[in-house]
Scaffold this active site. Structure first.
Site, PDB file in Angstrom:
ATOM      1  N   LYS A 189       0.736  -1.254   0.105  1.00  0.00           N
ATOM      2  CA  LYS A 189      -0.005  -0.187   0.030  1.00  0.00           C
ATOM      3  C   LYS A 189       0.952   1.356  -0.106  1.00  0.00           C
ATOM      4  O   LYS A 189       0.338   2.382  -0.113  1.00  0.00           O
ATOM      5  CB  LYS A 189      -1.026  -0.056   1.243  1.00  0.00           C
ATOM      6  CG  LYS A 189      -0.522   0.480   2.480  1.00  0.00           C
ATOM      7  CD  LYS A 189      -1.677   0.493   3.400  1.00  0.00           C
ATOM      8  CE  LYS A 189      -1.163   0.784   4.794  1.00  0.00           C
ATOM      9  NZ  LYS A 189      -2.125   0.887   5.652  1.00  0.00           N
ATOM     10  N   ASP A 190       2.092   1.334   0.335  1.00  0.00           N
ATOM     11  CA  ASP A 190       3.108   2.221   0.350  1.00  0.00           C
ATOM     12  C   ASP A 190       3.688   2.444  -1.341  1.00  0.00           C
ATOM     13  O   ASP A 190       4.348   3.412  -1.522  1.00  0.00           O
ATOM     14  CB  ASP A 190       4.084   2.172   1.140  1.00  0.00           C
ATOM     15  CG  ASP A 190       3.577   2.139   2.546  1.00  0.00           C
ATOM     16  OD1 ASP A 190       2.630   2.596   2.981  1.00  0.00           O
ATOM     17  OD2 ASP A 190       4.457   1.587   3.195  1.00  0.00           O
ATOM     18  N   LEU A 194      -6.753   9.503   5.342  1.00  0.00           N
ATOM     19  CA  LEU A 194      -7.937  10.389   5.283  1.00  0.00           C
ATOM     20  C   LEU A 194      -8.858   9.405   4.940  1.00  0.00           C
ATOM     21  O   LEU A 194      -9.983   9.501   5.373  1.00  0.00           O
ATOM     22  CB  LEU A 194      -7.682  11.041   3.810  1.00  0.00           C
ATOM     23  CG  LEU A 194      -6.745  12.245   3.546  1.00  0.00           C
ATOM     24  CD1 LEU A 194      -6.675  12.605   2.333  1.00  0.00           C
ATOM     25  CD2 LEU A 194      -7.528  13.466   4.392  1.00  0.00           C
ATOM     26  N   ARG A 195      -8.595   8.252   4.467  1.00  0.00           N
ATOM     27  CA  ARG A 195      -9.443   6.880   4.035  1.00  0.00           C
ATOM     28  C   ARG A 195     -10.032   6.499   5.269  1.00  0.00           C
ATOM     29  O   ARG A 195     -11.454   6.364   5.313  1.00  0.00           O
ATOM     30  CB  ARG A 195      -8.689   5.838   3.459  1.00  0.00           C
ATOM     31  CG  ARG A 195      -9.373   4.712   3.109  1.00  0.00           C
ATOM     32  CD  ARG A 195      -8.411   3.536   2.784  1.00  0.00           C
ATOM     33  NE  ARG A 195      -7.477   3.085   3.745  1.00  0.00           N
ATOM     34  CZ  ARG A 195      -7.702   2.361   4.945  1.00  0.00           C
ATOM     35  NH1 ARG A 195      -8.855   1.837   4.836  1.00  0.00           N
ATOM     36  NH2 ARG A 195      -6.818   2.096   5.561  1.00  0.00           N
ATOM     37  N   ARG A 196      -9.356   6.272   6.261  1.00  0.00           N
ATOM     38  CA  ARG A 196      -9.839   5.670   7.601  1.00  0.00           C
ATOM     39  C   ARG A 196     -10.872   6.881   8.326  1.00  0.00           C
ATOM     40  O   ARG A 196     -12.079   6.618   8.706  1.00  0.00           O
ATOM     41  CB  ARG A 196      -8.817   5.359   8.781  1.00  0.00           C
ATOM     42  CG  ARG A 196      -8.202   4.185   7.968  1.00  0.00           C
ATOM     43  CD  ARG A 196      -6.954   3.996   9.021  1.00  0.00           C
ATOM     44  NE  ARG A 196      -6.091   2.711   8.664  1.00  0.00           N
ATOM     45  CZ  ARG A 196      -4.948   2.541   8.721  1.00  0.00           C
ATOM     46  NH1 ARG A 196      -4.077   3.338   9.170  1.00  0.00           N
ATOM     47  NH2 ARG A 196      -4.474   1.041   8.298  1.00  0.00           N
ATOM     48  N   ARG A 246       0.727  10.780  13.753  1.00  0.00           N
ATOM     49  CA  ARG A 246       1.622  10.446  12.784  1.00  0.00           C
ATOM     50  C   ARG A 246       2.643   9.579  13.535  1.00  0.00           C
ATOM     51  O   ARG A 246       2.827   9.742  14.872  1.00  0.00           O
ATOM     52  CB  ARG A 246       2.203  11.528  11.992  1.00  0.00           C
ATOM     53  CG  ARG A 246       1.531  11.727  10.866  1.00  0.00           C
ATOM     54  CD  ARG A 246       2.336  11.810   9.551  1.00  0.00           C
ATOM     55  NE  ARG A 246       2.966  10.600   9.405  1.00  0.00           N
ATOM     56  CZ  ARG A 246       4.121  10.468   8.593  1.00  0.00           C
ATOM     57  NH1 ARG A 246       4.778  11.517   8.199  1.00  0.00           N
ATOM     58  NH2 ARG A 246       4.817   9.414   8.336  1.00  0.00           N
ATOM     59  N   ARG A 292       2.431   5.805  17.810  1.00  0.00           N
ATOM     60  CA  ARG A 292       0.844   5.902  17.904  1.00  0.00           C
ATOM     61  C   ARG A 292       0.245   5.446  19.077  1.00  0.00           C
ATOM     62  O   ARG A 292      -0.626   5.684  19.705  1.00  0.00           O
ATOM     63  CB  ARG A 292       0.234   5.166  16.569  1.00  0.00           C
ATOM     64  CG  ARG A 292       0.736   6.310  15.230  1.00  0.00           C
ATOM     65  CD  ARG A 292       0.024   5.765  14.180  1.00  0.00           C
ATOM     66  NE  ARG A 292       0.761   6.102  12.865  1.00  0.00           N
ATOM     67  CZ  ARG A 292       0.221   5.692  11.527  1.00  0.00           C
ATOM     68  NH1 ARG A 292      -1.131   5.583  11.413  1.00  0.00           N
ATOM     69  NH2 ARG A 292       1.067   5.966  10.648  1.00  0.00           N
ATOM     70  N   CYS A 346      -3.663  10.577  -3.686  1.00  0.00           N
ATOM     71  CA  CYS A 346      -3.163  10.925  -2.240  1.00  0.00           C
ATOM     72  C   CYS A 346      -3.874  11.717  -1.280  1.00  0.00           C
ATOM     73  O   CYS A 346      -3.925  11.987  -0.296  1.00  0.00           O
ATOM     74  CB  CYS A 346      -1.930  11.051  -2.158  1.00  0.00           C
ATOM     75  SG  CYS A 346      -0.840   9.810  -1.972  1.00  0.00           S
TER      76      CYS A 346
HETATM   77  N1  LIG Z   1       1.051   3.789   6.153  1.00  0.00           N
HETATM   78  C1  LIG Z   1       1.921   2.947   6.773  1.00  0.00           C
HETATM   79  C2  LIG Z   1       1.627   1.634   6.611  1.00  0.00           C
HETATM   80  N2  LIG Z   1       2.139   1.085   5.664  1.00  0.00           N
HETATM   81  C3  LIG Z   1       1.960  -0.195   5.826  1.00  0.00           C
HETATM   82  C4  LIG Z   1       1.237  -0.342   6.999  1.00  0.00           C
HETATM   83  C5  LIG Z   1       0.900  -1.849   7.629  1.00  0.00           C
HETATM   84  C6  LIG Z   1       0.941  -2.816   6.925  1.00  0.00           C
HETATM   85  C7  LIG Z   1       0.122  -3.057   5.724  1.00  0.00           C
HETATM   86  O1  LIG Z   1      -1.008  -2.287   5.635  1.00  0.00           O
HETATM   87  O2  LIG Z   1       0.324  -3.922   4.880  1.00  0.00           O
HETATM   88  C8  LIG Z   1       1.290   0.807   7.665  1.00  0.00           C
HETATM   89  C9  LIG Z   1       0.741   1.270   9.031  1.00  0.00           C
HETATM   90  C10 LIG Z   1      -0.528   1.166   8.898  1.00  0.00           C
HETATM   91  O3  LIG Z   1      -1.153   1.752   8.169  1.00  0.00           O
HETATM   92  O4  LIG Z   1      -1.040   1.094  10.390  1.00  0.00           O
END
Ligand SMILES: NCc1[nH]cc(CCC(=O)O)c1CC(=O)O
Length: 310
Positions: A81-82, A128-130, A147, A153, A241
């Site tokens: 997802k990154d 933003l999504r959550r 952050r 967190r 984004c």
């Molecule tokens: N945004 C950062 C990120 N990138 C991947 C994960 C967790 C692992 C994943 O989703 O694969 C996270 C942390 C989160 O969103 O809590």
């Protein structure tokens, strides 16, 4: 015996994911050894503003991709997802291993469930999504940006006045932390995950055939196909984004079933579609087309203007 150098961000999660991949590769071949090289990315350095204001996801992968071009590393393990929707020329996602839990994990003080949170409760999230989906579900909730890595967190939940935070279940599970911490795993009907959430992307140079052959052994066809649908959808909504966007696909028999969502940041306008196709690419295209026809591009434009005005 070839030594493979794997680049990783230095966070505990990134290093844990990288080690997991090494363990999987060691199970399928004994002809390779592995070294991990830690790389600090821009995304790791910028901790004080929401990512959407400073350029989004590319921030976590650019330096790592550069190191691959320079042959300083051979491969990288990223959270899917990154990953930006386009992989730069010369590099490829050579393998998508089996996905961990795709859901978001809701973690509250005293384990109060989402439905039982007091009116006006304060939720910490950097997504933003959550934020948008929680406010769509419970418009009384307040959302404040938080952050830092997972550890930071969780500390902020204790030390600052948040009533709950939301994290990806996958990160917690990979760290071996979930059971004690999580109040509930959110159903995708309430909070549709980020595209690729819970999956990993193994990236390497396109011409490294030897390495491609090795990592292909731990490729998971189910995850690869569903993530392909999700990412096709993402790629067709530029500027993603700046706007809440979500996508999650499963396979039913030989059909990809993709749920896709675009919304306004406040969660007041939520556009959502479910599409089916035997072809993952077509599923992604269909979902994007339906949402664009319902005004998704307009939401993206409005969100961009809002960010630029800040
Ligand atoms: N945004 C950062 C990120 N990138 C991947 C994960 C967790 C692992 C994943 O989703 O694969 C996270 C942390 C989160 O969103 O809590």
């Amino acid at each position: 015996m070839r030594n493979i150098i794997i680049g990783s961000r230095r966070s505990n999660l990134a290093l844990t994911q990288t080690q997991w991949v090494i363990d999987q590769l060691n199970k399928v071949s004994d002809e390779y050894s592995f070294d991990v090289k830690k790389i600090v990315t821009k995304g790791d350095q910028i901790l004080d503003v929401t990512l959407s204001k400073v350029g989004g996801k590319g921030l976590f992968v650019k330096e790592i991709e550069q190191a691959m071009y320079n042959h300083e590393i051979d491969m990288a393990v990223h959270s899917m997802k990154d990953m930006p929707s386009q992989v730069p020329e010369g590099l490829t996602i050579g393998c998508v291993p089996e996905r961990e839990d795709h859901r978001d994990a809701f973690i509250s003080e005293d384990h109060v469930k989402l439905d039982d949170l007091k009116e006006g409760a304060l939720i910490g999230t950097s997504s933003l999504r959550r934020g948008a989906q929680l406010q769509a579900y419970r418009p009384d909730l307040q959302v404040q940006w938080i952050r830092g890595n997972i550890e930071t967190r969780l500390r902020k939940l204790k030390e600052e006045n948040f009533d709950a935070i939301i994290l990806a279940a996958a990160g917690l599970k990979r760290m071996g932390w979930s059971t004690e911490l999580v109040t509930e795993f959110l159903d995708p009907e309430i909070c549709l995950p980020a595209v690729g959430q819970g999956a990993l992307a193994l990236e390497c140079r396109e011409d490294d055939e030897d390495l491609l052959q090795l990592i292909n052994k731990i490729n998971n066809e189910y995850t690869a196909r569903t993530v392909q649908a999700e990412r096709k959808f993402l790629s067709l909504l530029e500027g993603s984004c700046s706007v809440p966007i979500a996508g999650y696909a499963v396979l039913e028999e030989d059909e990809v079933v993709l749920q896709a969502l675009v919304s306004s940041s406040d969660g007041k306008t939520v556009l959502k579609e479910t599409v089916r196709s035997k072809d993952p690419i077509e599923a992604g295209e269909k979902a994007a087309e339906l949402l664009i026809n319902r005004g998704a591009k307009k939401l993206v434009e409005e969100a961009k203007e809002e960010l630029e005005g800040q």
